[in-house]
Design an enzyme around this catalytic site. Structure first.
Site, PDB file in Angstrom:
ATOM      1  N   GLU A  21      -3.176   3.631   3.488  1.00 39.16           N
ATOM      2  CA  GLU A  21      -1.956   3.679   4.283  1.00 39.16           C
ATOM      3  C   GLU A  21      -1.646   5.007   4.843  1.00 39.16           C
ATOM      4  O   GLU A  21      -1.444   5.186   5.870  1.00 39.16           O
ATOM      5  CB  GLU A  21      -0.886   3.021   3.325  1.00 39.16           C
ATOM      6  CG  GLU A  21       0.336   3.740   3.387  1.00 39.16           C
ATOM      7  CD  GLU A  21       1.130   3.903   1.988  1.00 39.16           C
ATOM      8  OE1 GLU A  21       1.183   5.059   1.603  1.00 39.16           O
ATOM      9  OE2 GLU A  21       1.151   2.818   1.608  1.00 39.16           O
ATOM     10  N   ASP A  82      -1.599  -3.911   5.483  1.00 38.46           N
ATOM     11  CA  ASP A  82      -0.741  -2.901   6.363  1.00 38.46           C
ATOM     12  C   ASP A  82      -1.326  -1.700   6.718  1.00 38.46           C
ATOM     13  O   ASP A  82      -1.032  -1.244   8.007  1.00 38.46           O
ATOM     14  CB  ASP A  82       0.496  -2.712   5.702  1.00 38.46           C
ATOM     15  CG  ASP A  82       0.191  -1.841   4.299  1.00 38.46           C
ATOM     16  OD1 ASP A  82      -0.790  -1.832   3.525  1.00 38.46           O
ATOM     17  OD2 ASP A  82       0.977  -0.785   4.105  1.00 38.46           O
TER      18      ASP A  82
END
Length: 337
Positions: A21, A82
């Protein structure tokens, strides 16, 4: 937080960890800053260390750092969807803005792998984004989902510019998951979706069904949506109770019971920063000013990697360094058509 070699280091962690991330966020910020050399350095480290040397063949490992044998490497090779979306998005937009076909090709290949490995057909939702390729189907016909993993601006960009037809149903399910997981207007970090019962609190998880460090991003993503995004009005209306909570209490909660709206303590300053675009979008001017004063009184800690990432997203948007177009394209201040 970024080493000379392009690794984003969570200096507050015991093992100097790197999360995929963080690499995705850093690519995005490098693009916003028009730092092509920095972008390439971050990308190279990500590919060499998280993708086994080939981002076209492997999704990034989500966690890297000092392992139990005191060697350095991937601690958990499972990927995080994500991060994969942010990396693919940053690559695609870097290719467009810097006119580099290599970046666009990498984006397309990574996006196609996300669709193949990190999605599932969920009854009543359609094709939906899973948090990772494995480990998030706790029982047959039951899935564990994370609403903060699917920013609508990114989902809309993939639906508009992705080559595969699967992106359009993924956009539709992202809105259903975000709103369906928050019936009282408070988004959970994690939620269970059952084929027969629908959305259920993830009380068995570490967060016990609370909305906390993951969920705070949902309000941030909602606040930075372009006003012409069709889903924006519906989403802001569904999340209005969080704006009212901050208005009434004077601070965002660190964690909140998504069913009762009860919270134990105030959240860190990074949460206040994350909510600035959201409060502005909700036209909660008094609450917005209170959070600005809170940030003056208690600035975000300089060594807090995650809070500083939230801070950069919020202030970068607020100060006009970037915007998202209605179709999800990145509009950095430095770029002119």
């Amino acid at each position: 937080f970024v080493s000379e070699g392009g690794r984003v280091i969570d200096s507050g962690s015991a093992r100097s960890q790197t999360f995929s991330e963080g690499q995705g966020y850093a690519l995005f910020f490098a693009l916003v800053a028009n730092d092509r050399a920095g972008f390439e350095t971050i990308l190279r480290w990500t590919e060499d260390n998280l993708c086994q040397g080939d981002i076209t063949a492997h999704l990034p490992a989500w966690l890297w750092g000092k392992r139990g044998d005191n060697d350095w490497g991937a601690i958990d090779s499972n990927s995080a969807s994500d991060a994969d979306l942010w990396i693919a998005y940053a690559l695609g937009e870097a290719g467009r803005l810097w006119k580099d076909r290599r970046y666009q090709a990498l984006s397309s290949l990574l996006g196609a792998r996300v669709l193949r490995e990190e999605t599932a057909e969920l009854p009543g939702l359609g094709l939906s984004l899973l948090p990772a390729p494995k480990g998030f189907t706790p029982a047959p016909d039951r899935w564990r989902l994370n609403p903060s993993y699917m920013p609508l601006q990114l989902m809309r960009w993939f639906a508009q510019y992705g080559r595969e037809p699967g992106w359009k149903p993924l956009l539709a399910s992202a809105l259903k998951i975000t709103i369906g997981s928050a019936p009282k207007g408070f988004v959970p970090d994690w939620v269970i979706y059952d084929a027969k019962q629908g959305f259920l609190p993830d009380v068995g998880g570490e967060e016990k069904g609370q909305g906390a460090y993951n969920a705070i991003r949902v309000y941030l993503w909602a606040g930075t949506l372009h006003p012409d995004v069709p889903e924006r009005k519906t989403l802001l209306a569904a999340l209005l109770p969080m704006a009212h909570y901050v208005r009434d209490q004077g601070y965002p909660p660190e964690s909140i019971d998504t069913a009762s709206g009860q919270a134990a303590r105030s959240g860190p300053s990074g949460f206040s920063a994350a909510l600035l675009p959201f409060l502005e979008a909700q036209k909660e001017e008094a609450a917005l000013q209170t959070q600005l004063m809170r940030l003056q009184a208690r600035p975000v800690r300089v060594d807090a990697y995650y809070e500083q990432a939230l801070n950069l997203f919020a202030w970068g948007w607020r100060d006009g360094f970037y915007r998202f177009a209605a179709d999800g394209r990145l509009l950095p201040r430095w770029y002119r058509e």
